[in-house]
Design a protein around this motif. Structure first.
Motif, PDB file in Angstrom:
ATOM      1  N   ALA A 105       0.829  -1.204   0.000  1.00 31.86           N
ATOM      2  CA  ALA A 105       0.000   0.000   0.000  1.00 31.86           C
ATOM      3  C   ALA A 105       0.864   1.254   0.000  1.00 31.86           C
ATOM      4  CB  ALA A 105      -0.926  -0.004   1.212  1.00 31.86           C
ATOM      5  N   ARG A 109      -0.377   3.128  -3.225  1.00 30.78           N
ATOM      6  CA  ARG A 109      -1.579   3.871  -2.877  1.00 30.78           C
ATOM      7  C   ARG A 109      -1.698   5.156  -3.687  1.00 30.78           C
ATOM      8  NH1 ARG A 109       0.098   9.028  -1.912  1.00 30.78           N
ATOM      9  NH2 ARG A 109       1.851   9.141  -0.461  1.00 30.78           N
ATOM     10  N   GLN A 113      -6.583   7.162  -1.624  1.00 30.12           N
ATOM     11  CA  GLN A 113      -6.524   5.994  -0.748  1.00 30.12           C
ATOM     12  C   GLN A 113      -5.769   6.304   0.530  1.00 30.12           C
ATOM     13  OE1 GLN A 113      -4.832   3.283  -3.630  1.00 30.12           O
ATOM     14  NE2 GLN A 113      -6.771   2.157  -3.825  1.00 30.12           N
ATOM     15  N   ALA A 141      -5.667  -0.708  -1.120  1.00 29.42           N
ATOM     16  CA  ALA A 141      -4.566   0.097  -1.637  1.00 29.42           C
ATOM     17  C   ALA A 141      -3.400  -0.767  -2.091  1.00 29.42           C
ATOM     18  CB  ALA A 141      -4.096   1.096  -0.565  1.00 29.42           C
TER      19      ALA A 141
END
Length: 226
Positions: A105, A109, A113, A141
């Motif tokens: 993530a 991301r 997000q 994400a």
């Protein structure tokens, strides 16, 4: 051959979830509300809800209501496989998945997000909000369907009683969520992985008892607690 009222209602419940009408982590209408809407008895609603719960798509929280757990049926083969392993092993897998998802993530991301993850981290937990939107957003994400599928499989282990793993004060989880969120915002995969692994380690208290069937240890159903 016509389907029973409970089967038809169960199919409707699934469509409400898969269509997005009832998002993940949302509370569904009460038994009485569904019964009135469809002109059926509460026992029919209970049977239909149970069937969808067994698919891993719904989760009943005593005193709180029934919540959407997954937007699609959890793979029963995966859930059965995980159920043949010890709770300790299942906890180790959950820790690894959460840590890797946080690292990915941080690298993948979007700004939107990251903002959503930060908002979920700051909102904390409490009352009926045990289903954690925070971790769901982190996995979204991360952008790896396999990780998400494995994670969902952790929470539908058959033949086990529902139990909460490693509950701590909400303030503890909130502070750790915020550290993970900050690392994801900064794009620091190593820091995100470390913070997520530490958080999972704190959340998942060791089992005091291991249930067994046929001499083989079973993983207790673990629930997202932070």
């Amino acid at each position: 051959m016509p389907v029973s009222k409970a089967v038809a209602l169960g199919q409707w419940l699934q469509r409400q979830i898969t269509s997005g009408a009832w998002p993940v982590n949302s509370r569904i209408p009460t038994e009485s509300e569904i019964a009135t809407q469809h002109g059926v008895g509460r026992s029919t609603v209970r049977e239909a809800t149970h069937s969808v719960t067994m698919l891993g798509m719904l989760e009943a929280l005593p005193g709180c209501g029934t919540f959407v757990r997954s937007a699609s049926p959890v793979n029963s083969v995966l859930a059965g496989y995980l159920g043949r392993h010890s709770a300790e092993g299942v906890r180790a897998l959950r820790t690894a998945l959460e840590a890797e998802a946080a690292a990915l993530a941080a690298l993948r991301r979007t700004d939107a997000q990251a903002a959503a993850i930060e908002q979920a981290a700051a909102s904390g937990l409490g009352g009926c909000r045990r289903l954690s939107a925070f971790h769901r957003l982190v996995f979204e994400a991360a952008g790896e369907a396999l990780l998400s599928d494995l994670y969902d499989g952790l929470f539908t282990v058959p033949a086990q009683p529902s139990a909460v793993a490693g509950r701590r004060p909400a303030t503890d989880s909130t502070a750790e969520h915020e550290l993970i969120a900050a690392a994801i915002r900064a794009g620091d995969a190593d820091a995100a992985r470390t913070a997520a692994a530490r958080h999972a380690g704190h959340e998942l208290a060791p089992e005091k008892r291991v249930a067994a069937t046929g001499g083989r240890p079973l993983g207790r159903r673990l629930e997202p607690s932070g």
